[in-house]
Design a protein around this motif. Structure first.
Motif, mmCIF file in Angstrom:
data_model
loop_
_atom_site.group_PDB
_atom_site.id
_atom_site.type_symbol
_atom_site.label_atom_id
_atom_site.label_comp_id
_atom_site.label_asym_id
_atom_site.label_seq_id
_atom_site.Cartn_x
_atom_site.Cartn_y
_atom_site.Cartn_z
ATOM 1 N N ALA A 67 19.253 26.839 18.610
ATOM 2 C CA ALA A 67 17.906 27.250 19.051
ATOM 3 C C ALA A 67 17.751 27.037 20.541
ATOM 4 C CB ALA A 67 16.836 26.469 18.294
ATOM 5 N N ILE A 68 18.326 25.960 21.065
ATOM 6 C CA ILE A 68 18.254 25.696 22.498
ATOM 7 C C ILE A 68 18.936 26.814 23.271
ATOM 8 C CG2 ILE A 68 19.033 24.142 24.338
ATOM 9 C CD1 ILE A 68 18.606 21.808 22.406
ATOM 10 N N ARG A 98 8.078 39.876 24.287
ATOM 11 C CA ARG A 98 9.414 39.302 24.123
ATOM 12 C C ARG A 98 9.350 37.811 23.805
ATOM 13 N NH1 ARG A 98 11.277 40.728 29.704
ATOM 14 N NH2 ARG A 98 12.684 38.980 29.339
ATOM 15 N N LEU A 99 8.436 37.098 24.451
ATOM 16 C CA LEU A 99 8.292 35.663 24.184
ATOM 17 C C LEU A 99 7.897 35.426 22.738
ATOM 18 C CD1 LEU A 99 8.153 32.712 25.111
ATOM 19 C CD2 LEU A 99 5.812 33.140 25.880
ATOM 20 N N ALA A 100 6.939 36.199 22.240
ATOM 21 C CA ALA A 100 6.499 36.046 20.848
ATOM 22 C C ALA A 100 7.623 36.390 19.882
ATOM 23 C CB ALA A 100 5.281 36.927 20.591
ATOM 24 N N GLU A 101 8.332 37.485 20.139
ATOM 25 C CA GLU A 101 9.420 37.879 19.243
ATOM 26 C C GLU A 101 10.527 36.833 19.227
ATOM 27 O OE1 GLU A 101 9.073 42.771 19.581
ATOM 28 O OE2 GLU A 101 10.540 41.677 20.791
ATOM 29 N N THR A 102 10.899 36.345 20.410
ATOM 30 C CA THR A 102 11.981 35.368 20.499
ATOM 31 C C THR A 102 11.617 34.073 19.784
ATOM 32 O OG1 THR A 102 12.704 36.268 22.632
ATOM 33 C CG2 THR A 102 13.430 34.043 22.094
ATOM 34 N N THR A 103 10.388 33.625 19.953
ATOM 35 C CA THR A 103 9.971 32.336 19.395
ATOM 36 C C THR A 103 9.610 32.423 17.922
ATOM 37 O OG1 THR A 103 9.091 31.709 21.558
ATOM 38 C CG2 THR A 103 8.352 30.417 19.666
ATOM 39 N N ARG A 130 12.960 19.567 23.849
ATOM 40 C CA ARG A 130 11.731 19.859 24.605
ATOM 41 C C ARG A 130 12.042 20.223 26.054
ATOM 42 N NH1 ARG A 130 6.800 19.520 23.351
ATOM 43 N NH2 ARG A 130 6.245 19.114 25.533
ATOM 44 N N SER A 131 12.954 19.482 26.678
ATOM 45 C CA SER A 131 13.235 19.727 28.093
ATOM 46 C C SER A 131 14.009 21.021 28.303
ATOM 47 C CB SER A 131 13.999 18.553 28.702
ATOM 48 O OG SER A 131 15.285 18.422 28.113
ATOM 49 N N ARG A 132 14.886 21.365 27.367
ATOM 50 C CA ARG A 132 15.730 22.546 27.556
ATOM 51 C C ARG A 132 15.196 23.800 26.880
ATOM 52 N NH1 ARG A 132 21.715 21.649 26.023
ATOM 53 N NH2 ARG A 132 21.671 23.866 26.565
ATOM 54 N N ALA A 133 14.222 23.649 25.988
ATOM 55 C CA ALA A 133 13.686 24.832 25.298
ATOM 56 C C ALA A 133 12.260 25.118 25.746
ATOM 57 C CB ALA A 133 13.826 24.665 23.788
ATOM 58 N N PRO A 134 11.212 24.589 25.085
ATOM 59 C CA PRO A 134 9.861 25.012 25.486
ATOM 60 C C PRO A 134 9.518 24.695 26.931
ATOM 61 C CG PRO A 134 9.772 23.191 23.909
ATOM 62 C CD PRO A 134 11.175 23.673 23.925
ATOM 63 N N GLU A 135 9.905 23.508 27.430
ATOM 64 C CA GLU A 135 9.527 23.156 28.797
ATOM 65 C C GLU A 135 10.271 24.006 29.828
ATOM 66 O OE1 GLU A 135 9.834 18.935 29.304
ATOM 67 O OE2 GLU A 135 8.305 18.515 27.780
ATOM 68 N N LEU A 169 -2.053 32.385 24.513
ATOM 69 C CA LEU A 169 -2.675 33.664 24.183
ATOM 70 C C LEU A 169 -1.716 34.608 23.468
ATOM 71 C CD1 LEU A 169 -4.787 34.265 27.407
ATOM 72 C CD2 LEU A 169 -5.701 34.078 25.078
ATOM 73 N N VAL A 170 -0.434 34.599 23.850
ATOM 74 C CA VAL A 170 0.488 35.575 23.251
ATOM 75 C C VAL A 170 1.082 35.093 21.928
ATOM 76 C CG1 VAL A 170 1.055 36.574 25.494
ATOM 77 C CG2 VAL A 170 2.554 34.822 24.531
ATOM 78 N N MET A 171 1.105 33.771 21.670
ATOM 79 C CA MET A 171 1.752 33.339 20.421
ATOM 80 C C MET A 171 1.227 32.025 19.854
ATOM 81 S SD MET A 171 5.448 31.819 21.636
ATOM 82 C CE MET A 171 5.504 30.397 22.742
#
Length: 220
Positions: A67-68, A98-103, A130-135, A169-171
């Motif tokens: 996932a990372i 793209r962000l919504a689809e990827t996540t 957290r540091s390498r994915a969402p952040e 807002l997007v996801m």
């Protein structure tokens, strides 16, 4: 065959193992999951798992790192877009989709749920994820928005706060719901809400002199 090229049989086995491990870990949790069950679901010999992963913990970590890698790739794509002379509102709408689809529609959602389930057992992995994915994605998004602010496309604001507004807002609602229930949104629903969210963000942040003709993207 090139010396550094990995054996395609190993690549295939690794993919089968990771897919099966993700399902078994989500179904049973880390403690109850067994390599026997993972091997059975993957349709491979148990010894193949141990040839590629030394133990169950190594396999769990590899599952989360898959996932990372998805998040790394998305953050890299955003970093590339920062180098554009000026991203447009239409670009933002595409990025939101793209962000919504990827996540929401890919690996990150299920593996994020899995990691939350086992956070007490793998606190170091939670920190790295957290540091390498969402952040990392949020930092890249903030950089992109800051470049648009400097170009005058967006009104001046805190790029970090703007990135948080954009992502929620997007996801945000779909992500929150799915984390609790495990139920993914439909692909069409996720896309429509992402587009609507990006357009809502644009109405709040686009510079007044750029507002006209900003919303040319439809639901697709």
């Amino acid at each position: 065959m090139t010396a550094n090229k990995e054996d395609p049989r190993i690549v295939r086995s690794r993919a089968l193992i990771l897919d099966a491990a993700r399902e078994v870990f989500l179904e049973s949790g880390y403690q109850a999951a067994t390599t026997d069950r993972i091997a059975e679901k993957a349709g491979i010999a148990k010894r193949t798992i141990y040839n590629l992963y030394s133990d169950k913990e190594s396999l769990f970590r590899a599952t989360i790192f898959s996932a990372i890698e998805v998040a790394d790739a998305f953050a890299a794509s955003l970093a590339e877009e920062v180098r554009l002379t000026e991203a447009s509102v239409a670009d933002l709408i595409d990025i939101g989709r793209r962000l919504a689809e990827t996540t929401l529609l890919g690996l990150p959602l299920s593996l994020r749920r899995l990691l939350v389930m086992e956070s007490h057992r793998f606190p170091d992995l939670v920190t790295e994820y957290r540091s390498r994915a969402p952040e990392a994605v949020m930092a890249a998004l903030a950089d992109l928005l800051e470049s648009m602010m400097r170009a005058g496309s967006l009104r001046p604001a805190s790029p970090q706060l703007a990135a948080q507004h954009f992502a929620f807002l997007v996801m945000g609602a779909d992500l929150d719901r799915a984390m609790f229930t495990g139920i993914r949104p439909s692909a069409r629903g996720a896309r429509l809400r992402a587009i609507a969210g990006a357009e809502a963000f644009a109405r709040a942040y686009v510079s007044p002199d750029r507002a006209c003709n900003s919303f040319s993207s439809g639901p697709g």
